[in-house]
Design a protein around this motif. Sequence first.
Motif, mmCIF file in Angstrom:
data_model
loop_
_atom_site.group_PDB
_atom_site.id
_atom_site.type_symbol
_atom_site.label_atom_id
_atom_site.label_comp_id
_atom_site.label_asym_id
_atom_site.label_seq_id
_atom_site.Cartn_x
_atom_site.Cartn_y
_atom_site.Cartn_z
ATOM 1 N N ASP A 26 0.800 -1.224 0.000
ATOM 2 C CA ASP A 26 0.000 0.000 0.000
ATOM 3 C C ASP A 26 0.837 1.282 0.000
ATOM 4 O O ASP A 26 0.299 2.362 0.172
ATOM 5 C CB ASP A 26 -1.008 -0.007 1.158
ATOM 6 N N TRP A 27 2.131 1.162 -0.243
ATOM 7 C CA TRP A 27 2.966 2.364 -0.244
ATOM 8 C C TRP A 27 4.118 2.326 -1.242
ATOM 9 O O TRP A 27 4.665 3.358 -1.606
ATOM 10 C CB TRP A 27 3.534 2.637 1.141
ATOM 11 N N ARG A 59 1.734 -0.247 5.306
ATOM 12 C CA ARG A 59 1.829 0.824 6.316
ATOM 13 C C ARG A 59 0.472 1.202 6.906
ATOM 14 O O ARG A 59 0.390 1.599 8.051
ATOM 15 C CB ARG A 59 2.495 2.053 5.707
ATOM 16 N N LYS A 60 -0.575 1.111 6.088
ATOM 17 C CA LYS A 60 -1.898 1.510 6.568
ATOM 18 C C LYS A 60 -2.417 0.484 7.575
ATOM 19 O O LYS A 60 -2.295 -0.725 7.365
ATOM 20 C CB LYS A 60 -2.881 1.631 5.406
ATOM 21 N N LYS A 61 -2.993 0.989 8.642
ATOM 22 C CA LYS A 61 -3.489 0.126 9.710
ATOM 23 C C LYS A 61 -4.505 -0.891 9.202
ATOM 24 O O LYS A 61 -4.489 -2.054 9.597
ATOM 25 C CB LYS A 61 -4.089 0.982 10.823
ATOM 26 N N LYS A 62 -5.390 -0.463 8.301
ATOM 27 C CA LYS A 62 -6.442 -1.352 7.809
ATOM 28 C C LYS A 62 -5.891 -2.524 7.000
ATOM 29 O O LYS A 62 -6.573 -3.515 6.815
ATOM 30 C CB LYS A 62 -7.461 -0.573 6.979
ATOM 31 N N ASN A 63 -4.653 -2.423 6.516
ATOM 32 C CA ASN A 63 -4.054 -3.471 5.687
ATOM 33 C C ASN A 63 -3.112 -4.394 6.452
ATOM 34 O O ASN A 63 -2.489 -5.266 5.848
ATOM 35 C CB ASN A 63 -3.303 -2.845 4.511
ATOM 36 N N GLN A 64 -2.976 -4.187 7.748
ATOM 37 C CA GLN A 64 -2.033 -4.968 8.541
ATOM 38 C C GLN A 64 -2.457 -6.439 8.625
ATOM 39 O O GLN A 64 -3.627 -6.742 8.861
ATOM 40 C CB GLN A 64 -1.916 -4.395 9.950
ATOM 41 N N SER A 119 2.924 -10.892 10.665
ATOM 42 C CA SER A 119 3.880 -9.784 10.794
ATOM 43 C C SER A 119 5.185 -10.262 11.409
ATOM 44 O O SER A 119 6.276 -9.885 10.966
ATOM 45 C CB SER A 119 3.287 -8.653 11.631
#
Length: 147
Positions: free
Chosen positions: A49-50, A84-89, A95
């Motif tokens: 996402d980045w 990086r986005k919380k919703k995509n963790q 992790s």
Amino acid sequence: MRNKVLVVAIILLVCSSLTAQDWTNKFKEAQRVAQQEDKKVLLLFAGSDWCAPCMKLERFVLDTETFVTYASKNYVLVKADFPRKKKNQPPAYISEQNAALAEKYNPNGYFPLLVMLTSEGVKLGEIGYKKIATDAYINILKSWETR
């Protein structure tokens, strides 16, 4: 009616065969499958996402019909994603697995990075994003297969 059902079934089958190769996020499972099927593991480090080069690699190489066809016959695909986005963790255990994989196979933190491994985890080669054709990527991967 029966002909319509048959036509729809054929269309669905063709469309499903043209979709991108399935990537797993479970490394140990991928190693087990690779060993059973006598395949290499292709590990992708990405920031979904980045990372613009990650997105380009996926769009212009990894999601192409040429790559999907070749990869499905030769590799078990694993994606270690670092969004990086919380919703995509991913879940915590994924992790943690990805961090351990990065420490071992991508200590410099390059993104994207494709790493070819044996089913036992021996590194055979690595490549980042290059603006080259899918066939060129495949030829690079083929050169590592005999190591």
